[in-house]
Design a protein around this motif. Structure first.
Motif, PDB file in Angstrom:
ATOM      1  N   LEU A 142       0.817  -1.213   0.000  1.00 35.36           N
ATOM      2  CA  LEU A 142       0.000   0.000   0.000  1.00 35.36           C
ATOM      3  C   LEU A 142       0.851   1.264   0.000  1.00 35.36           C
ATOM      4  CD1 LEU A 142      -2.752  -1.141   2.529  1.00 35.36           C
ATOM      5  CD2 LEU A 142      -3.048  -0.772   0.062  1.00 35.36           C
ATOM      6  N   GLY A 143       2.120   1.131   0.437  1.00 39.62           N
ATOM      7  CA  GLY A 143       3.019   2.280   0.453  1.00 39.62           C
ATOM      8  C   GLY A 143       4.068   2.266  -0.648  1.00 39.62           C
ATOM      9  N   GLN A 144       4.003   1.273  -1.538  1.00 39.65           N
ATOM     10  CA  GLN A 144       4.981   1.160  -2.610  1.00 39.65           C
ATOM     11  C   GLN A 144       4.448   1.752  -3.909  1.00 39.65           C
ATOM     12  OE1 GLN A 144       5.776  -3.060  -2.683  1.00 39.65           O
ATOM     13  NE2 GLN A 144       6.795  -3.042  -0.676  1.00 39.65           N
ATOM     14  N   VAL A 145       5.331   1.920  -4.882  1.00 39.12           N
ATOM     15  CA  VAL A 145       4.905   2.400  -6.196  1.00 39.12           C
ATOM     16  C   VAL A 145       4.023   1.331  -6.837  1.00 39.12           C
ATOM     17  CG1 VAL A 145       5.640   3.201  -8.462  1.00 39.12           C
ATOM     18  CG2 VAL A 145       7.080   3.647  -6.463  1.00 39.12           C
ATOM     19  N   SER A 146       2.823   1.702  -7.208  1.00 39.93           N
ATOM     20  CA  SER A 146       1.935   0.749  -7.851  1.00 39.93           C
ATOM     21  C   SER A 146       2.214   0.707  -9.353  1.00 39.93           C
ATOM     22  CB  SER A 146       0.471   1.125  -7.620  1.00 39.93           C
ATOM     23  OG  SER A 146      -0.376   0.270  -8.375  1.00 39.93           O
ATOM     24  N   LEU A 147       2.513  -0.489  -9.846  1.00 35.88           N
ATOM     25  CA  LEU A 147       2.734  -0.681 -11.277  1.00 35.88           C
ATOM     26  C   LEU A 147       1.547  -1.385 -11.934  1.00 35.88           C
ATOM     27  CD1 LEU A 147       6.503  -1.724 -11.184  1.00 35.88           C
ATOM     28  CD2 LEU A 147       5.519   0.555 -11.482  1.00 35.88           C
ATOM     29  N   TRP A 148       0.463  -1.558 -11.157  1.00 31.50           N
ATOM     30  CA  TRP A 148      -0.737  -2.182 -11.716  1.00 31.50           C
ATOM     31  C   TRP A 148      -1.264  -1.350 -12.885  1.00 31.50           C
ATOM     32  CZ3 TRP A 148      -2.918  -6.786 -11.134  1.00 31.50           C
ATOM     33  CH2 TRP A 148      -2.512  -7.570 -10.044  1.00 31.50           C
ATOM     34  N   GLY A 149      -1.566  -2.043 -13.970  1.00 32.85           N
ATOM     35  CA  GLY A 149      -2.141  -1.382 -15.133  1.00 32.85           C
ATOM     36  C   GLY A 149      -1.127  -0.773 -16.076  1.00 32.85           C
ATOM     37  N   ALA A 150       0.153  -0.751 -15.683  1.00 25.14           N
ATOM     38  CA  ALA A 150       1.179  -0.211 -16.582  1.00 25.14           C
ATOM     39  C   ALA A 150       1.333  -1.148 -17.777  1.00 25.14           C
ATOM     40  CB  ALA A 150       2.499  -0.068 -15.837  1.00 25.14           C
ATOM     41  N   LYS A 151       1.230  -0.601 -18.973  1.00 23.67           N
ATOM     42  CA  LYS A 151       1.190  -1.432 -20.173  1.00 23.67           C
ATOM     43  C   LYS A 151       2.508  -1.456 -20.941  1.00 23.67           C
ATOM     44  CE  LYS A 151      -3.780  -0.660 -20.806  1.00 23.67           C
ATOM     45  NZ  LYS A 151      -4.136  -1.959 -20.211  1.00 23.67           N
ATOM     46  N   SER A 152       3.524  -0.734 -20.456  1.00 26.53           N
ATOM     47  CA  SER A 152       4.795  -0.684 -21.190  1.00 26.53           C
ATOM     48  C   SER A 152       5.937  -0.388 -20.229  1.00 26.53           C
ATOM     49  CB  SER A 152       4.754   0.407 -22.265  1.00 26.53           C
ATOM     50  OG  SER A 152       4.656   1.694 -21.656  1.00 26.53           O
ATOM     51  N   VAL A 153       7.148  -0.632 -20.691  1.00 21.16           N
ATOM     52  CA  VAL A 153       8.337  -0.296 -19.901  1.00 21.16           C
ATOM     53  C   VAL A 153       8.365   1.202 -19.630  1.00 21.16           C
ATOM     54  CG1 VAL A 153      10.859  -0.201 -19.928  1.00 21.16           C
ATOM     55  CG2 VAL A 153       9.683  -2.254 -20.726  1.00 21.16           C
ATOM     56  N   GLU A 154       7.986   1.986 -20.623  1.00 22.60           N
ATOM     57  CA  GLU A 154       8.017   3.447 -20.468  1.00 22.60           C
ATOM     58  C   GLU A 154       7.085   3.902 -19.346  1.00 22.60           C
ATOM     59  OE1 GLU A 154       9.685   2.210 -24.121  1.00 22.60           O
ATOM     60  OE2 GLU A 154       7.637   1.847 -23.386  1.00 22.60           O
ATOM     61  N   GLU A 155       5.909   3.310 -19.260  1.00 28.69           N
ATOM     62  CA  GLU A 155       4.975   3.687 -18.200  1.00 28.69           C
ATOM     63  C   GLU A 155       5.507   3.258 -16.835  1.00 28.69           C
ATOM     64  OE1 GLU A 155       0.208   3.413 -17.079  1.00 28.69           O
ATOM     65  OE2 GLU A 155       0.960   2.495 -18.943  1.00 28.69           O
ATOM     66  N   ILE A 156       6.110   2.093 -16.768  1.00 28.85           N
ATOM     67  CA  ILE A 156       6.734   1.643 -15.519  1.00 28.85           C
ATOM     68  C   ILE A 156       7.839   2.614 -15.103  1.00 28.85           C
ATOM     69  CG2 ILE A 156       8.197  -0.163 -14.517  1.00 28.85           C
ATOM     70  CD1 ILE A 156       6.568  -2.175 -16.240  1.00 28.85           C
ATOM     71  N   GLN A 157       8.671   2.983 -16.056  1.00 30.61           N
ATOM     72  CA  GLN A 157       9.765   3.918 -15.772  1.00 30.61           C
ATOM     73  C   GLN A 157       9.232   5.255 -15.259  1.00 30.61           C
ATOM     74  OE1 GLN A 157      11.530   3.725 -19.698  1.00 30.61           O
ATOM     75  NE2 GLN A 157      13.335   2.636 -18.925  1.00 30.61           N
ATOM     76  N   GLN A 158       8.170   5.740 -15.861  1.00 29.53           N
ATOM     77  CA  GLN A 158       7.602   7.032 -15.459  1.00 29.53           C
ATOM     78  C   GLN A 158       7.122   6.994 -14.013  1.00 29.53           C
ATOM     79  OE1 GLN A 158       4.542   7.787 -18.355  1.00 29.53           O
ATOM     80  NE2 GLN A 158       6.002   8.113 -20.038  1.00 29.53           N
ATOM     81  N   ARG A 159       6.464   5.910 -13.626  1.00 31.79           N
ATOM     82  CA  ARG A 159       5.939   5.821 -12.259  1.00 31.79           C
ATOM     83  C   ARG A 159       7.075   5.737 -11.240  1.00 31.79           C
ATOM     84  NH1 ARG A 159       0.584   1.877 -12.513  1.00 31.79           N
ATOM     85  NH2 ARG A 159      -0.268   2.678 -14.487  1.00 31.79           N
ATOM     86  N   ILE A 160       8.103   4.966 -11.563  1.00 31.43           N
ATOM     87  CA  ILE A 160       9.229   4.839 -10.639  1.00 31.43           C
ATOM     88  C   ILE A 160      10.003   6.148 -10.552  1.00 31.43           C
ATOM     89  CG2 ILE A 160      11.463   3.696 -10.340  1.00 31.43           C
ATOM     90  CD1 ILE A 160      10.127   1.130 -11.363  1.00 31.43           C
ATOM     91  N   LYS A 161      10.193   6.810 -11.680  1.00 38.55           N
ATOM     92  CA  LYS A 161      10.895   8.094 -11.691  1.00 38.55           C
ATOM     93  C   LYS A 161      10.114   9.135 -10.883  1.00 38.55           C
ATOM     94  CE  LYS A 161      13.927  11.176 -12.885  1.00 38.55           C
ATOM     95  NZ  LYS A 161      15.267  11.154 -12.256  1.00 38.55           N
ATOM     96  N   ALA A 162       8.794   9.105 -10.989  1.00 34.39           N
ATOM     97  CA  ALA A 162       7.973  10.060 -10.244  1.00 34.39           C
ATOM     98  C   ALA A 162       8.141   9.859  -8.743  1.00 34.39           C
ATOM     99  CB  ALA A 162       6.511   9.916 -10.643  1.00 34.39           C
ATOM    100  N   ARG A 163       8.222   8.610  -8.286  1.00 39.07           N
ATOM    101  CA  ARG A 163       8.441   8.366  -6.859  1.00 39.07           C
ATOM    102  C   ARG A 163       9.819   8.883  -6.431  1.00 39.07           C
ATOM    103  NH1 ARG A 163       6.504   5.003  -2.758  1.00 39.07           N
ATOM    104  NH2 ARG A 163       4.518   5.478  -3.796  1.00 39.07           N
ATOM    105  N   ASP A 164      10.819   8.664  -7.259  1.00 38.73           N
ATOM    106  CA  ASP A 164      12.163   9.138  -6.919  1.00 38.73           C
ATOM    107  C   ASP A 164      12.202  10.664  -6.848  1.00 38.73           C
ATOM    108  OD1 ASP A 164      14.984   8.858  -6.452  1.00 38.73           O
ATOM    109  OD2 ASP A 164      15.320   9.445  -8.540  1.00 38.73           O
ATOM    110  N   THR A 165      11.539  11.321  -7.779  1.00 41.64           N
ATOM    111  CA  THR A 165      11.509  12.788  -7.784  1.00 41.64           C
ATOM    112  C   THR A 165      10.765  13.332  -6.574  1.00 41.64           C
ATOM    113  OG1 THR A 165      11.570  12.799 -10.212  1.00 41.64           O
ATOM    114  CG2 THR A 165      10.803  14.805  -9.119  1.00 41.64           C
ATOM    115  N   GLY A 166       9.661  12.666  -6.220  1.00 42.20           N
ATOM    116  CA  GLY A 166       8.851  13.137  -5.107  1.00 42.20           C
ATOM    117  C   GLY A 166       9.402  12.788  -3.735  1.00 42.20           C
TER     118      GLY A 166
END
Length: 541
Positions: free
Chosen positions: A74-98
C-alpha cells in the motif's frame, strides 16, 4: 454483558439456512440468527440497530493472502495497469523525484506482458534511477526486477551461485541481468529487504492493512508465507489489542535441499501451532511452493510451454513427501502452491504418501492456485479430501493475455476450472493472494461470477462457462475458507455460537439487475467479534 439486535436486514448466512432477517449478538458471539420476532422474545432488552433493509454477509475470510506484504504494498509504487516499460519507468521516476531522500525505491505489480519478451533488465531501471537501489516486484510475487545499484547492495555478482529452486538470470557473458526469480528471490532478496525494515515500519504496515481490511469487509485472512519477522510484528499487535481482523497463519517452509533442514522447519511450525493461539492470531500449518507461475514460465507443466520450454519443480515428489508426512503426523495443515498441472500431481502424490504413512486421521490439506489442472486429477484430490484454494482475481481477463500466450493451445480453455472442483465433490476456497492482486473481496466475487474483468471493462471474458453463482462464490470466500483452516466453529458463517464477524453493504448485490453492482457496492459497517470496527461516513455522499 452486552446484547445487540440487528434487524430490518436481508442476511445471507453462508450456512445451510442461507437467509435470515435478524441477528442477535451477545458480547463477541452470535446468539441467534433468524426471524425478528424470535430474536425479540429471546432478548427483549437488547440494543436494537435498524439496518434499513441493507444486505448483511459474513465477514470475508481471505483464503490466501500475504498480509504484511499487502500492508507494505500500500506504500509502494503501484505498477498495476502499466502497459509498457516506459509507463513503468515514469511511475518509478515520479516516486524518486517526489521522495529524493529515501534509501531505496520499492514498486509492485508489473505484468510480464508489459515487458518485451517478458524478461526485464536492470538497464531499464538504471535509465531512470541510477543512483539508488530499485526493487520492482512482479504482480505474482515470484520474481523481482532490480537495477544495478540493488544488485550491488545484495552482493550479487558474476560469481554468485543460484540457490536450490531459484535463478539469477544472466546474459550470454554471465552477468546478472537484474531479474531474480523463485527461491533466489525468496532466499536472497526478501530476507535482505526484511532486515532493512524497522519495528515501527512493520507496525505501520500492519496498521495499513488492518485499515484496508476494515474498509473492504475482510475480517479474517489466511497468511500464506508467515515468517519470524511477521510473527513478532503480529504478536506485538495482538498483545496491544490493535488487531481488527483475525490472522490464520501458514508457516513458510523452503526447500533447502536438505531433508534434515526441511523437517526442522516443519518442527518449528508445529511448535508455533501450540505456542501461539489467540482469537486474532493462530499458526495452523505450513506452506510450500512447488512451482512458479505460468506468466513467468516457471510453473511445471505436463506438456511444454508454447516456446517448447518447461520448468523443473522447486520440490520434487521425493523431496516433498517426507515434509508433508511429517506435517500431517504433527497435526498441521499443509498448503501447497501448485499452478501447473504436473505440480498439482506432485502435491496430490505427497498427500497420498502421508495417508499411507500415517493412517486414518482428520486432514485439511490444500493445494493453492491450481490454475491449470487435469479433470482426472481433480477427482483424485477430491477423493483425498484436498481443498482447492483458488483466487478468482487471477483469472481476470485484463491480465490473462500473457498467461494464455505462454500456453498457446487448448489448455487455456481449462484454466481456473472452478465448477470442475465442486462437481467432483472437492471443497473450494476463495482468496485474493494480495498483494499479487487487489485485496478487496467484492471485485473478487465479480470475477468469480462473470469471468469478466474487474480491472478493465473492455477486456471481455474468458471461459465464461466456468463462472459461478454469487451465493456459491460468497460461500467459497467465507464458509469454505474458514473450514479449510479448521476455523468453521468460529468464523465464516452467521450461525449461533460463532463470532459475530459480519459486513453490512450499501447495495443488495443479490437483488441487483447486473453483476456490476459488485464493483460499485460499498461496505457501510464491518463488525468483528461483536464490535463495530468500521462505519462509513455517509454524510460525504
Amino acid at each position: 454483558m452486552t446484547t445487540q439486535l440487528y434487524t430490518n436486514a436481508r442476511i445471507f448466512t453462508s450456512d445451510t439456512r442461507r437467509w435470515a432477517e435478524a441477528l442477535l449478538v451477545q458480547d463477541e458471539r452470535i446468539l441467534y440468527v433468524g426471524d425478528a420476532d424470535t430474536a425479540v422474545r429471546l432478548r427483549p432488552d437488547a440494543d436494537r440497530l435498524d439496518l434499513e433493509g441493507r444486505l448483511v454477509v459474513p465477514g470475508f475470510v481471505d483464503g490466501h493472502a500475504h498480509v504484511v506484504g499487502t500492508g507494505e504494498a500500500l506504500g509502494q509504487v503501484s505498477l498495476w495497469g502499466a502497459k509498457s516499460v516506459e509507463e513503468i519507468q515514469q511511475r518509478i521516476k515520479a516516486r524518486d523525484t517526489g521522495h529524493p531522500d529515501v534509501d531505496r525505491i520499492l514498486a509492485t505489480g508489473w505484468l510480464h506482458g508489459a515487458i518485451p519478451g517478458g524478461v526485464p533488465d536492470a538497464r531499464m531501471l538504471d535509465a531512470v534511477v541510477p543512483d539508488k537501489p530499485v526493487y520492482a516486484f512482479a504482480y505474482d510475487f515470484h520474481s523481482v526486477w532490480v537495477n544495478t545499484a540493488a544488485l550491488a547492495e545484495l552482493g550479487i555478482d558474476d560469481h554468485t551461485s543460484n540457490p536450490h529452486g531459484g535463478t539469477i538470470k544472466r546474459d550470454a557473458h554471465g552477468h546478472a541481468t537484474g531479474y531474480i526469480d523463485e527461491n533466489a528471490f525468496y532466499d536472497m532478496v526478501l530476507p535482505f529487504l526484511d532486515a532493512q525494515v524497522s519495528e515501527s515500519e512493520h507496525t505501520s504496515s500492519i496498521t495499513a492493512v488492518q485499515q484496508a481490511y476494515r474498509e473492504t469487509g475482510v475480517t479474517t485472512a489466511c497468511d500464506m508465507g508467515f515468517n519470524e519477522t511477521d510473527l513478532e510484528a503480529f504478536k506485538r499487535a495482538d498483545k496491544d489489542g490493535t488487531l481488527t481482523s483475525r490472522l490464520i497463519a501458514y508457516w513458510r517452509v523452503n526447500n533447502t535441499g536438505s531433508v534434515e533442514e526441511n523437517l526442522a522447519q516443519v518442527q518449528r511450525a508445529a511448535s508455533l501451532a501450540v505456542e501461539h493461539e489467540s482469537p486474532f492470531l493462530r499458526v495452523v500449518g505450513i506452506k510450500v511452493i512447488i512451482d512458479g507461475t505460468i506468466d513467468g514460465c516457471t510453473a511445471t507443466l505436463g506438456m511444454p510451454y508454447a516456446d517448447g520450454s518447461n520448468a523443473e519443480p522447486i520440490w520434487s515428489l521425493k523431496e516433498l513427501a517426507p515434509v508433508v508426512a511429517a506435517a500431517d503426523a504433527a497435526g498441521l495443515k499443509v498448503a501447497m502452491h501448485a499452478i501447473g498441472d504436473e505440480s498439482v500431481r506432485i502435491a496430490i502424490g505427497a498427500v497420498e504418501h502421508a495417508v499411507a504413512e500415517n493412517g486414518p486421521r482428520e486432514r485439511r490439506h490444500r493445494i493453492e492456485h491450481l490454475e491449470l489442472v487435469d479433470r482426472a486429477d481433480i477427482d483424485r484430490l477430491a477423493a483425498l479430501g484436498i481443498t482447492a484454494s483458488m483466487q478468482p482475481v487471477h483469472a481476470d481477463p485484463a491480465i490473462s493475455e500473457n498467461w494464455a500466450a505462454k500456453l498457446g493451445d487448448a489448455r487455456v480453455e481449462r484454466g481456473f476450472a472452478w465448477p470442475w472442483i465442486t462437481d467432483a465433490g472437492a471443497r473450494l476456497a476463495f482468496g485474493t493472494d494480495s498483494p499479487t492482486s487487489p485485496h478487496a473481496p467484492l471485485p473478487n466475487m465479480y470475477v468469480a461470477t462473470t469471468r469478466a474483468s474487474a480491472l478493465d471493462a473492455s477486456a471481455g471474458t474468458n471461459v465464461p462457462e466456468f463462472a459461478l453463482p454469487l451465493a456459491e462464490s460468497i460461500q467459497h470466500a467465507t464458509r469454505d475458507s474458514a473450514w479449510t483452516c479448521g476455523a468453521e466453529n468460529d468464523i465464516g458463517r452467521l450461525a449461533a455460537g460463532l463470532y459475530a464477524d459480519f459486513v453490512v453493504l450499501d447495495t443488495d448485490v443479490f437483488a441487483a439487475d447486473n453483476a456490476g453492482a459488485l464493483l460499485e457496492a460499498k461496505v457501510l459497517r464491518t463488525v468483528v467479534g461483536g464490535r463495530t470496527v468500521y462505519e462509513k461516513d455517509q454524510s460525504a455522499g
